[in-house]
Scaffold this motif. Structure first.
Motif, short mmCIF file in Angstrom:
data_model
loop_
_atom_site.label_atom_id
_atom_site.label_comp_id
_atom_site.label_asym_id
_atom_site.label_seq_id
_atom_site.Cartn_x
_atom_site.Cartn_y
_atom_site.Cartn_z
N SER A 26 4.86 4.62 -3.80
CA SER A 26 4.80 4.58 -5.26
C SER A 26 6.19 4.60 -5.87
CB SER A 26 3.99 5.78 -5.77
OG SER A 26 2.66 5.74 -5.27
N ALA A 27 7.12 5.36 -5.25
CA ALA A 27 8.50 5.41 -5.76
C ALA A 27 9.15 4.04 -5.67
CB ALA A 27 9.30 6.45 -4.98
N LEU A 28 8.95 3.34 -4.57
CA LEU A 28 9.52 2.00 -4.41
C LEU A 28 8.92 1.03 -5.42
CD1 LEU A 28 9.58 1.79 -0.51
CD2 LEU A 28 11.58 1.85 -2.02
N GLN A 29 7.61 1.09 -5.61
CA GLN A 29 6.96 0.20 -6.56
C GLN A 29 7.42 0.48 -7.99
OE1 GLN A 29 2.88 1.11 -5.43
NE2 GLN A 29 2.67 -0.86 -4.35
N LEU A 74 19.44 -7.59 -9.09
CA LEU A 74 18.91 -6.47 -9.86
C LEU A 74 19.70 -6.34 -11.16
CD1 LEU A 74 18.48 -3.85 -7.00
CD2 LEU A 74 16.68 -5.20 -8.09
N ILE A 75 18.99 -6.14 -12.27
CA ILE A 75 19.63 -6.10 -13.58
C ILE A 75 19.12 -4.89 -14.34
CG2 ILE A 75 20.04 -7.36 -15.73
CD1 ILE A 75 19.22 -9.91 -14.25
N GLY A 76 20.03 -4.17 -15.02
CA GLY A 76 19.62 -3.10 -15.92
C GLY A 76 19.87 -1.72 -15.35
N ARG A 77 19.19 -0.76 -15.92
CA ARG A 77 19.36 0.64 -15.56
C ARG A 77 18.37 1.03 -14.46
NH1 ARG A 77 21.30 4.65 -19.17
NH2 ARG A 77 21.02 3.12 -20.84
N VAL A 78 18.82 1.81 -13.50
CA VAL A 78 17.92 2.29 -12.45
C VAL A 78 16.96 3.31 -13.05
CG1 VAL A 78 17.75 3.50 -10.24
CG2 VAL A 78 19.63 1.89 -10.65
N PRO A 79 15.65 3.09 -12.98
CA PRO A 79 14.70 4.02 -13.60
C PRO A 79 14.80 5.41 -12.98
CG PRO A 79 13.63 1.96 -12.94
CD PRO A 79 14.98 1.96 -12.32
N GLN A 80 14.82 6.42 -13.84
CA GLN A 80 14.85 7.79 -13.35
C GLN A 80 13.51 8.15 -12.71
OE1 GLN A 80 17.35 10.00 -13.26
NE2 GLN A 80 18.82 8.58 -14.15
N GLY A 81 13.56 9.06 -11.75
CA GLY A 81 12.34 9.53 -11.12
C GLY A 81 11.71 8.55 -10.16
N THR A 82 12.48 7.59 -9.67
CA THR A 82 11.92 6.62 -8.71
C THR A 82 12.54 6.81 -7.33
OG1 THR A 82 13.55 4.96 -9.42
CG2 THR A 82 11.40 4.96 -10.52
N LEU A 83 13.79 6.42 -7.17
CA LEU A 83 14.42 6.51 -5.85
C LEU A 83 14.57 7.95 -5.38
CD1 LEU A 83 17.15 3.73 -6.14
CD2 LEU A 83 14.85 3.58 -5.18
N GLY A 84 14.56 8.89 -6.30
CA GLY A 84 14.63 10.29 -5.90
C GLY A 84 13.42 10.75 -5.12
#
Length: 661
Positions: A26-29, A74-84
């Motif tokens: 789910s984090a990757l998606q 990849l473009i933009g801001r890395v979404p918080q709460g994902t890769l963590g």
């Protein structure tokens, strides 16, 4: 039938055993869904996550251990709460994309991360000190981004770090002493670092520090020096300089260092001795002449005077004694005068009311200093004194006036008190050095806030703050014009310092133009200089108004005057650019996109300030308004900004806005 069920169950178990936990999937998606990308990755729900492009799992396929997506658009801001959520991640490579914003904070919650490769993106802001939480990290690459601020001392917490690449950013300040025993690859080249290279990092090759013009010390060929050289006769043992001031033991300092009272007493004593010597000299010479006139020198008096008859040899002895004593007194007077003059030359002079500072020249020599910037009048340093006080020392260059003119100039400026001016606290004049000392303002300048960290990772200056900054600048210049009949001569956003009180932004570097020789070497002076101003030493009230107008345009457009251009011809002229945009009609295209994005109901006020700014930058000086009128116009734009003078302001000595801003 039973056998078929067992087969299906075994397949399901096998599939589950080869799939990482659902939270990692789910984090990757969520990461992919929240990050625009130019390529199709094929991360399908029907495909095992361990088979996805760029995803590597451990041998048991129980957790994701590596995510490598270099140069995939990849473009933009890395979404918080994902890769963590990838708790077992050991390697993360997102290099050579177009990711921006702050370095993602949830990456610092990955306990097993050993390699983090984020180079070649557009990340901005400071390097977070939380990076020290990655205690297993061995490789950190943040090069070729837009990172600013200092290199954090917290990097010392990465005891396993083997490579650190920070080159090609906009990092500033001095390098911390990094004591990382396993560090083999280190590079901070092509930044804006200053000061001395710590001994712990001097083992790396010069290429690791190239492109930082204000770095000094080994392994570079630039030796470090104090931020201003000591005057003749000034103690230099342990004198501070460059990036860090070295100090002598406290016992030595107590032996060598004189207090301010002692220095003052010595100077006064020397002056008194010189005065007494001169008085004695005058009395002796006068007495000798009177005796010669009365025939009492070189012969015995024929008639006793007041019943006293000197011996026959007395008059000759007296003449010899007088001559010898006069020479000795003259020599003593000369020596005393020279000592007094030397003491006077080597001391700091406090201006006006001062600020409760009690340091002396030796304290400044020992201070730890870092370069804040280089301007048209000299280089500014942030100096941290041993006692803990922080001041700004401006080292003036090319001063063309005498000591007497210099002292008289700052004596008069010491009387200037206004909440929208940064007062001069101390000055120093010697043959080799001319220094000014001011308070340190931690919030920095308007220029730094507007342009220091352009991009999505910074805090936008809202309309209310910009309006108050414009009003503060106008009030300060108007006070200088109306109450002191002086021109500022250097109005620009880097000379408007922001304070916690939003109405008390303070102008600096005012009225210094009189100290320097006339020059026209800088034809546009960064875009603030009025077109009619040929001699930089003789600004006028109207040229100050022009500079104010450019500052207002800078607040409205978000553009630096030194970087605006017209039709791609490279002409550095923000007023011309604005005129080209609004020639047909008043259009929102001229305004800073950050202001437009914030929205609100300030469009009318923005257009009104734009009209004031365009009046201020009129080509003909006589067509520009006076600064007092500029203040009134800005105050009338919005009742929320142009407040009247309160009792609190009167108690602080701020004149009413209607007469003196």
């Amino acid at each position: 039938m039973a056998a078929l069920r067992l087969l299906l169950l075994a397949l399901a178990i096998a599939r589950c055993a080869g799939e990482p936990p659902q939270r990692e999937r789910s984090a990757l998606q969520a990461f992919l869904a929240g990050t625009p990308h130019e390529r199709v990755f094929g991360w399908n729900a029907s495909t095992p996550a361990c088979a996805w492009v760029g995803v590597t799992c451990d041998a048991a396929k129980a957790t994701v251990v590596a995510l490598r997506l270099p140069g995939v658009g990849l473009i933009g801001r890395v979404p918080q709460g994902t890769l963590g959520g990838l708790r077992g991640l050991r390697v993360l490579s997102l290099r050579s994309n177009r990711l921006f914003g702050d370095v993602p904070g949830d990456l610092f919650s990955l306990p097993a991360l050993r390699a983090l490769y984020l180079q070649g993106n557009l990340f901005s802001g400071a390097i977070p000190p939380d990076v020290a939480k990655l205690t297993a990290l061995e490789h950190l690459a943040l090069s070729h981004n837009n990172l600013s601020g200092a290199v954090p001392f917290a990097l010392n917490g990465l005891a396993n770090l083997r490579s650190l690449r920070l080159d090609g950013n906009r990092l500033s300040g001095s390098l911390p002493s990094l004591t990382l025993p396993l560090l083999e690859d280190f590079n901070v080249s092509d930044n804006q670092l200053n000061g001395s290279i710590p001994t712990s990092l001097s083992r790396f090759p010069p290429e690791s520090f190239a492109g930082n013009l204000q770095l000094c010390g080994k392994p570079l060929d630039r030796p470090c020096e104090p931020f201003f050289p000591p005057s003749p006769g000034t103690p230099t043992d342990g004198g501070g300089g460059g990036g860090g001031g070295h100090s002598v033991p406290v016992s030595e300092k107590r032996k060598k260092k004189l207090s301010g009272a002692a220095v003052a007493a010595i100077a006064v004593g020397a002056g008194a001795a010189a005065l007494m010597a001169l008085v004695l000299l005058v009395l002796c010479v006068t007495g000798s002449r009177r005796r010669a006139a009365n025939g009492e020198v070189g012969k015995t008096a024929a008639t006793p005077s007041r019943g006293l008859t000197p011996p026959s040899t007395a008059s000759g002895e007296l003449g010899d004694l007088t001559s010898s004593t006069s020479k000795e007194i003259a020599l003593a007077a000369s020596a005393a005068a020279a000592a007094a003059a030397s003491a006077e030359r080597s001391r700091l002079v406090f201006v006006g009311k001062g600020a409760g500072y009690s340091f002396d020249l030796e304290d400044l020599l020992r201070a730890s200093a870092e370069v804040l910037g280089k301007g048209s009048v000299g280089t500014s340093y942030k100096a941290v004194l041993e006692e803990g006080s922080t001041v700004v020392v401006k080292r003036l260059k090319d001063v063309a006036v005498s000591r007497r003119e210099f002292f008289a100039h700052f004596y008069s400026l010491g009387k200037l008190e206004h909440r929208n001016f940064l007062p001069f606290r101390v000055y120093y004049f010697s043959k080799d050095e001319k220094l000014l000392v001011c308070d340190y303002v931690p919030a920095g300048s308007l220029s730094a806030v507007l342009h220091g960290s352009r991009g999505t990772g910074r805090t936008t200056m809202d309309w209310d703050a910009r309006m108050r900054a414009a009003l503060s600048a106008a009030r300060g210049v108007a006070h200088l014009h109306t109450e002191h009949r002086l021109a500022h001569g250097n109005v620009k956003s880097s000379n408007l310092l922001l304070r916690p009180d939003p109405d008390a932004a303070a102008l600096s570097d005012y009225c210094l133009h009189q100290l320097f020789a006339p020059s026209s070497a800088r034809p546009n002076a960064g875009g603030y200089r009025a077109p009619e101003l040929v001699d930089t030493r003789r600004p006028t009230f109207k040229s100050d108004v022009y500079s104010l107008g450019v500052l207002f345009l800078e607040l409205l457009t978000g553009k630096s005057p030194g970087k605006a251009s017209v039709d791609g011809d490279g002409a550095v002229d923000l007023p011309r650019w604005v005129q080209s945009v609004v020639r047909e009609e008043w259009t929102a295209e001229v305004f800073d996109v950050d202001l437009v994005r914030l929205g609100g109901s300030a469009e009318e006020e923005m257009v009104a300030l734009l009209q004031v700014a365009m009046a201020c930058v009129a080509t003909a000086p006589d067509a520009r308004p006076d600064t007092a009128d500029v203040v009134k116009m800005i105050e009338e734009i919005g009742s929320g900004h142009g407040r009247t003078t309160s009792e609190e302001e009167r108690s602080r000595g701020t004149p009413p806005a209607g007469t003196t801003p």
